[in-house]
Every structure is written in C-alpha cells, then in structure tokens.
Design an enzyme around this catalytic site. Structure first.
Site, PDB file in Angstrom:
ATOM      1  CD  GLU A 204      -4.734  -7.032   2.110  1.00 53.19           C
ATOM      2  OE1 GLU A 204      -3.986  -7.868   1.283  1.00 53.19           O
ATOM      3  OE2 GLU A 204      -4.446  -5.168   2.341  1.00 53.19           O
ATOM      4  CD  GLU A 220      -9.432  -8.698   8.769  1.00 50.00           C
ATOM      5  OE1 GLU A 220      -9.281  -9.365   7.325  1.00 50.00           O
ATOM      6  OE2 GLU A 220      -9.909  -9.273   9.566  1.00 50.00           O
ATOM      7  N   GLY A 237      -9.463  -4.351   7.702  1.00 49.83           N
ATOM      8  CA  GLY A 237      -9.425  -4.558   6.467  1.00 49.83           C
ATOM      9  C   GLY A 237      -8.379  -3.332   6.090  1.00 49.83           C
ATOM     10  CB  SER A 240      -2.698   2.621   7.460  1.00 50.43           C
ATOM     11  OG  SER A 240      -1.562   3.900   7.855  1.00 50.43           O
ATOM     12  CB  ALA A 263     -12.369  -1.983   6.427  1.00 51.69           C
ATOM     13  CB  ALA A 279     -15.347   2.018   7.530  1.00 52.95           C
ATOM     14  N   GLY A 286      -2.715  16.481  12.252  1.00 50.57           N
ATOM     15  CA  GLY A 286      -3.761  18.339  12.260  1.00 50.57           C
ATOM     16  C   GLY A 286      -4.895  18.105  11.889  1.00 50.57           C
ATOM     17  NE  ARG A 317     -13.630  12.013   5.744  1.00 51.24           N
ATOM     18  CZ  ARG A 317     -12.422  13.212   5.794  1.00 51.24           C
ATOM     19  NH1 ARG A 317     -12.704  14.588   6.202  1.00 51.24           N
ATOM     20  NH2 ARG A 317     -11.270  12.684   6.034  1.00 51.24           N
TER      21      ARG A 317
END
Ligand SMILES: CC(C)(COP(=O)(O)OP(=O)(O)OC[C@H]1O[C@@H](n2cnc3c(N)ncnc32)[C@H](O)[C@@H]1OP(=O)(O)O)[C@@H](O)C(=O)NCCC(=O)NCCS
Length: 343
Positions: A204, A220, A237, A240, A263, A279, A286, A317
């Site tokens: 990945e 990953e 995994g 971004s 991930a 994850a 922002g 979160r």
C-alpha cells in the site's frame, strides 16, 4: 573551468523522431573529480554549461582512456557503452540550473534515488515539460504514438508487449535499488524517490519523486511529492501525506523522527518529532484543534497550522464529541524492531 555539479554516462531510449524518452545512468556522480570534466573537454568537446553530449564509439574510447587513471570503474562503464545498441550520452551539469533537456532531468532524478542528493536540494523547476509521457513496457520505454505498431509487431512474433504503466516517471527500481531497502510492489515507487537505508515499503506504500524517507521507516501509506519522512517514523496502512502539486496548499509537508501516522489517517501540516496521529484522523492546516492539559481539560483551541512542526504531540478525534484534540504524546511509539530488522 573544471568543477562541475554532476556528471554521468547514460544509455537512453529515443523515439523514431530522435526525441529522448528516458536515460539510464548506472553511476551518476555528484561533484565529479576535475579530471573527469577535463576529460569530457578533451575527448568529447565539452565547452562548459549543462549539456547532454551524445558520443560515438571513438569518442567514448577516447573518454575512457582519459579517465582511466581517475576512475577505472567509470572507464570500464564507458568502454562497455561502446557496445550499446541504445544511444549513449555523457551528461555534464556545470551547475544545478533549471534543466533544459530530458537527459538533464533524468540525471537529477537519479541523483535523488542514488541518495546523492536529498529531496528539495535540487532545482527541479520546469521538469514536467521535459519528461515525456511514456509507455513503460517489459521491453523498455515506448513512445505512445509508436505503441500500437510495437504491440502488433510483438504479437506477430508470437510475443506480448506488456505495458506496465503509462506515465512521465518510470519505476525507480528499473534504474537503481538503493542498499538496505524492501519494496513489496516496485511499481509504487517512482524514479526520483529517496528511500533511506532500512526502509520497508509495503504494497500500500507509495513514494513520489523528490520525496522519501531519511532512514528506518515502515511505509504502508502514501508519501506525496516533496514530503520527507524522518528516521524512525512509520506510516500506517493507507495513510496520506498531503502533496503540494494539486490544491494541497503551499505548506511543504514533512514528518519528523519517531512519528506514527495511523492507518487511514492523514496530515496536511508538517509534524515535529515523536508525534502520533490517530488512525483515521486527517489533520489539515485549517482543522480546529482543542489543546488538552494533563487533566484532559481544554485549555485552548488552535488551528492545525499553529501546531506545524511541533514535537511530542498526539492528535486524536474524541470518539464521543467528534472534536479533534491534541495532547502530549506520552507513549511516543517504540519502533517495532523485528519489523524493521528484516531489510
Ligand atoms: C490514538 C492512539 C495512538 C491511542 O492509543 P493509546 O495511546 O494506546 O491509547 P489507548 O487506546 O490506550 O487509550 C487511552 C485512553 O484514551 C481513550 N481513547 C483513546 N482514543 C480515544 C478517542 N479517539 N476518543 C476518546 N477516547 C479515546 C481510551 O478509551 C482510553 O481510555 P481509558 O483511560 O478510560 O481506558 C491509537 O488509538 C491509534 O490510533 N494508533 C494508531 C495505530 C495504527 O494505525 N498503526 C498503523 C497500523 S498499519
């Protein structure tokens, strides 16, 4: 003038119009010895500047003779190149000025992937226009206009011309495999990536050009163009890192040392050292973030960009309120030694 920024001998591919499609430089040199540049002057007529000198067998042999006592390995390579069916080029860059030819761009991409130059240290301005979009096949680079004829010819010979990708960048490993890496799916790493020793890139994982890892990392997730990941940091995994090429803003993203991006998480801000992103959480510049003290009380609300580059942070979160929160990262990740010891 005998100093140069870079020098390399390459074997390339041209289309039927004589335009370069790609160049492979087996042994690129940064800051080459003055004697090599002088040999290019005497044997190849190099007159300074940044040029890609196409050389025939006689010139190559003269060049090999002239560099023999300075760099016998390179001399052997030059002699071998006299047998090449592909066009041979000696590319000399007096400076890191903006490239004006495809062979120059390819040399800079090689310098990155050979770990001779770190991401962001080279002038890559204007490179896209100089990189043709190419069909990368099991028989090498093929011009897209010439692809149907090449495919038909292969079939008539009872063979298959397999197109692995259609892209401006080839896969890095067809040009160089730097020492001490594992790359599970080689098509995921483009030439121009900088892959540090001790890095593992799982299926990945993805690494773009002018980007990469400085040392031991488990990748990953995706390392976008321009993103640099520090030693000891892991990308979980599918995570971004935001690039700056297409609407990702102008903050250059980096990851410090000993970080963990969980991930499916993502970052649109640079991270300092020992940071963790939960994850699934995407922290953008922002994003409004509650800063919590040790008693889990909100002390301040800041934006992601205010925390850019800061160390020892854990982003998560809150699963009850949905608010993005930041606390001191007490359990900075311990690298999984076993995972990283396999390179
Ligand atoms: C964010 C993360 C690092 C937190 O892990 P941790 O520090 O070990 O924390 P824990 O899970 O032990 O939780 C500590 C406490 O915080 C709570 N907590 C954890 N995440 C929370 C959240 N998002 N919202 C609210 N509470 C949370 C836990 O319920 C626990 O509460 P308790 O003290 O009442 O028992 C972890 O959840 C995570 O996302 N890790 C990334 C792993 C990963 O993706 N690796 C890559 C694999 S490819």
């Amino acid at each position: 003038m005998t100093n140069a920024f870079a020098l390399a001998i390459g074997l390339g591919t041209k289309n039927s119009k004589g335009d370069w499609l790609e160049v492979y430089y087996p042994q690129p040199l940064l800051n080459p010895a003055a004697a090599l540049v002088e040999a290019a002057q005497s044997a190849l007529g190099y007159e300074g500047g940044n040029v890609a000198l196409e050389a025939d067998g006689g010139e190559l042999n003269a060049f090999a003779d002239a560099i023999e006592s300075t760099d016998a390995t390179l001399a052997a390579l030059v002699r071998a190149a006299t047998e090449s069916e592909k066009p041979v080029v000696v590319t000399v860059l007096e400076s890191d000025a903006q490239s004006v030819s495809t062979p120059e761009v390819y040399l800079k991409l090689h310098l990155l992937s050979h770990r001779l130059a770190k991401p962001h240290s080279l002038n890559l301005a204007g490179m896209f226009a100089l990189l043709p979009n190419v069909a990368w096949t099991n028989k090498g680079a093929v011009d897209l206009e010439e692809l149907p004829a090449a495919q038909l010819e292969a079939r008539l010979n009872g063979e298959l011309l397999s197109v692995n990708s259609v892209d401006k960048f080839p896969r890095m490993t067809d040009y160089v495999v730097p020492k001490g890496v594992r790359i599970a799916d080689t098509s995921r790493v483009r030439l121009g990536a900088y892959i540090g020793e001790g890095t593992t890139i799982m299926h990945e994982g993805f690494v773009n050009f002018n980007a990469g890892t400085m040392g031991v990392s488990m990748v990953e997730g995706r390392i976008s163009a321009g993103v640099v990941v520090g030693n000891g940091s892991d990308l979980g995994g599918g995570c971004s890192t935001m690039g700056t090429l297409s609407g990702g803003g102008n903050i250059v993203i980096s990851v410090g040392e000993a970080c963990l991006i969980g991930a499916n998480a993502g970052i649109g801000i640079p991270l300092g050292d020992r940071c963790t992103v939960e994850a699934g959480l995407y922290v953008t510049a922002g994003t409004k973030i509650q800063l919590l003290d040790d008693q889990k009380k909100v002390v301040e609300v800041v934006k992601g960009r205010d925390l850019a580059g800061k160390s020892d942070l854990l982003f998560r979160r809150d699963s009850i309120t949905g608010a993005v929160q930041c606390v001191t990262n007490k359990s900075a990740i311990q690298l999984n030694e076993e995972l990283h010891a396999n390179n």
